[in-house]
Design an enzyme around this catalytic site. Structure first.
Site, PDB file in Angstrom:
ATOM      1  N   SER A  69      38.180   7.489  12.996  1.00 13.65           N
ATOM      2  CA  SER A  69      37.351   8.245  12.050  1.00 13.65           C
ATOM      3  C   SER A  69      35.963   8.457  12.648  1.00 13.65           C
ATOM      4  CB  SER A  69      37.236   7.490  10.726  1.00 13.65           C
ATOM      5  OG  SER A  69      36.513   6.274  10.911  1.00 13.65           O
ATOM      6  N   TYR A 127      39.977   6.226  -6.245  1.00 14.36           N
ATOM      7  CA  TYR A 127      39.113   5.834  -5.126  1.00 14.36           C
ATOM      8  C   TYR A 127      38.063   4.830  -5.589  1.00 14.36           C
ATOM      9  CZ  TYR A 127      35.864   6.338  -1.199  1.00 14.36           C
ATOM     10  OH  TYR A 127      35.041   6.085  -0.137  1.00 14.36           O
ATOM     11  N   LYS A 181      37.530   0.819  -4.488  1.00 10.89           N
ATOM     12  CA  LYS A 181      36.271   0.352  -3.902  1.00 10.89           C
ATOM     13  C   LYS A 181      35.646  -0.768  -4.740  1.00 10.89           C
ATOM     14  CE  LYS A 181      36.233   2.910  -0.290  1.00 10.89           C
ATOM     15  NZ  LYS A 181      36.317   2.286   1.052  1.00 10.89           N
ATOM     16  N   SER A 192      30.207  14.429   7.644  1.00  9.20           N
ATOM     17  CA  SER A 192      30.696  14.786   8.960  1.00  9.20           C
ATOM     18  C   SER A 192      29.514  15.004   9.894  1.00  9.20           C
ATOM     19  CB  SER A 192      31.554  16.055   8.892  1.00  9.20           C
ATOM     20  OG  SER A 192      30.771  17.148   8.450  1.00  9.20           O
TER      21      SER A 192
END
Length: 311
Positions: free
Chosen positions: A47, A191, A195, A226
């Site tokens: 990643s 998600y 977490k 990104s």
């Protein structure tokens, strides 16, 4: 007196600059010495953040174990690290094929690493799977897959490597988490749940293993963006909710997170929260003024449902 002050100002600035330079160099050397010859396992090394962590720790002289679920991308990362590093000061990374959502293979990977190096000094739990959508439209099967990748996978690998750290009375476990481990955001139920679960586990583990000199650290950025994309302006300022949400989701660059992970390892920090002032304020509002926070979030959900998205 005025002439003396004018002459002294450049010297003062030069002196401060020199001290800052020396501090940065000492910090850089200290970072390297903190991980030199250490066995460091990085999950999801392919990643954006994984690559940057690999670069930082490889440069620091760590014995890297790079885990990922795509062998070709692992090899590309391997070649990139080898091509720029000084072979006299770095070690050849070990590549391991690992998909943390497949719990059945995690124990075998842990055994492979321990058989190869005999120990693990630092484990960086970086792997994560994301999903976005209304809760009633996400299948239970997908919910379970998210929990496997973000919760059961990391804790299974941690449990497999932890006995060795306890017996040696040394080691550090780093969880790269997310703001949603502390603050739930609409349309990310699975998600956020994963977490929250991961953060709760590692918070408890920290207290359990402190007597064995094993350090547990959590690094929670808002979002990791990104390399080349920054949030656009668009019409975010059209409402309080949109302004709030834009600030909340303004991501942190992978390079910055990787450097913070290195600092966390070097200084043995227990918890790091990487965010601009708006998300930090949201944390306090959620704690001390929950009704106001829920009202703002609910307002955002109504806008999301009633106003067509651009494009």
């Amino acid at each position: 007196m005025g002439v003396t002050a004018v002459l002294m100002l450049p010297l003062l600035l030069l002196g401060i600059s020199g001290l800052l330079f020396i501090y940065q160099e000492v910090s850089r050397l200290w970072s390297k010495s903190a991980v030199q010859n250490k066995v460091v396992v990085i999950t999801d090394a392919i990643s954006g953040l994984g690559k940057e962590c690999a670069r930082v720790f490889h440069t620091g002289g760590a014995r890297l174990v790079l885990c990922g679920k795509n062998w070709e991308r692992l090899e590309i990362l391997y070649d990139a690290l080898i091509s720029v590093a000084d072979p006299s000061k770095t070690f050849t990374p070990k590549l391991v094929l690992l998909d943390l959502s497949d719990i059945s293979c995690v124990q075998d990977v842990a055994k492979e690493v321990l058989d190869c190096y005999g120990c693990v000094d630092i484990l960086i739990n970086n792997a994560s799977m994301k999903i976005k959508g209304p809760a009633h439209k996400i299948s239970l099967e997908l919910d379970k897959k998210i929990m496997d990748a973000n919760y059961f996978g990391p804790i299974t690998l941690t449990k497999a490597l932890l006995p060795d750290m306890i017996s040696r009375r040394t080691g550090q476990i780093v969880l790269v988490n997310n703001i949603q481990g502390k603050l739930g955001i609409p349309f990310r139920t699975a998600y956020a749940a994963s977490k929250h679960a991961a953060l709760g586990f590692f918070d408890c583990l920290r207290a359990e293993v402190e007597e064995y000199d094993v350090v547990v650290s959590t690094v929670s950025p808002t979002f990791i963006r990104s390399y080349h994309i920054d949030p656009g302006q668009g019409n975010w300022e059209a409402s309080i909710w949109k302004f709030f949400f834009r600030k909340l989701t303004y991501g942190v660059h992978p390079v910055d997170v990787a450097e913070e992970v290195m600092r966390t390892v070097r200084r043995k920090k227990q918890e790091v929260f990487m965010a601009n002032p708006i998300p930090k304020a949201a944390m306090y509002i959620r704690t001390f003024f929950p009704e106001f926070f829920f009202a703002v979030v609910a307002c955002g959900v109504k806008e999301k449902l009633n106003v067509p998205e651009e494009g």
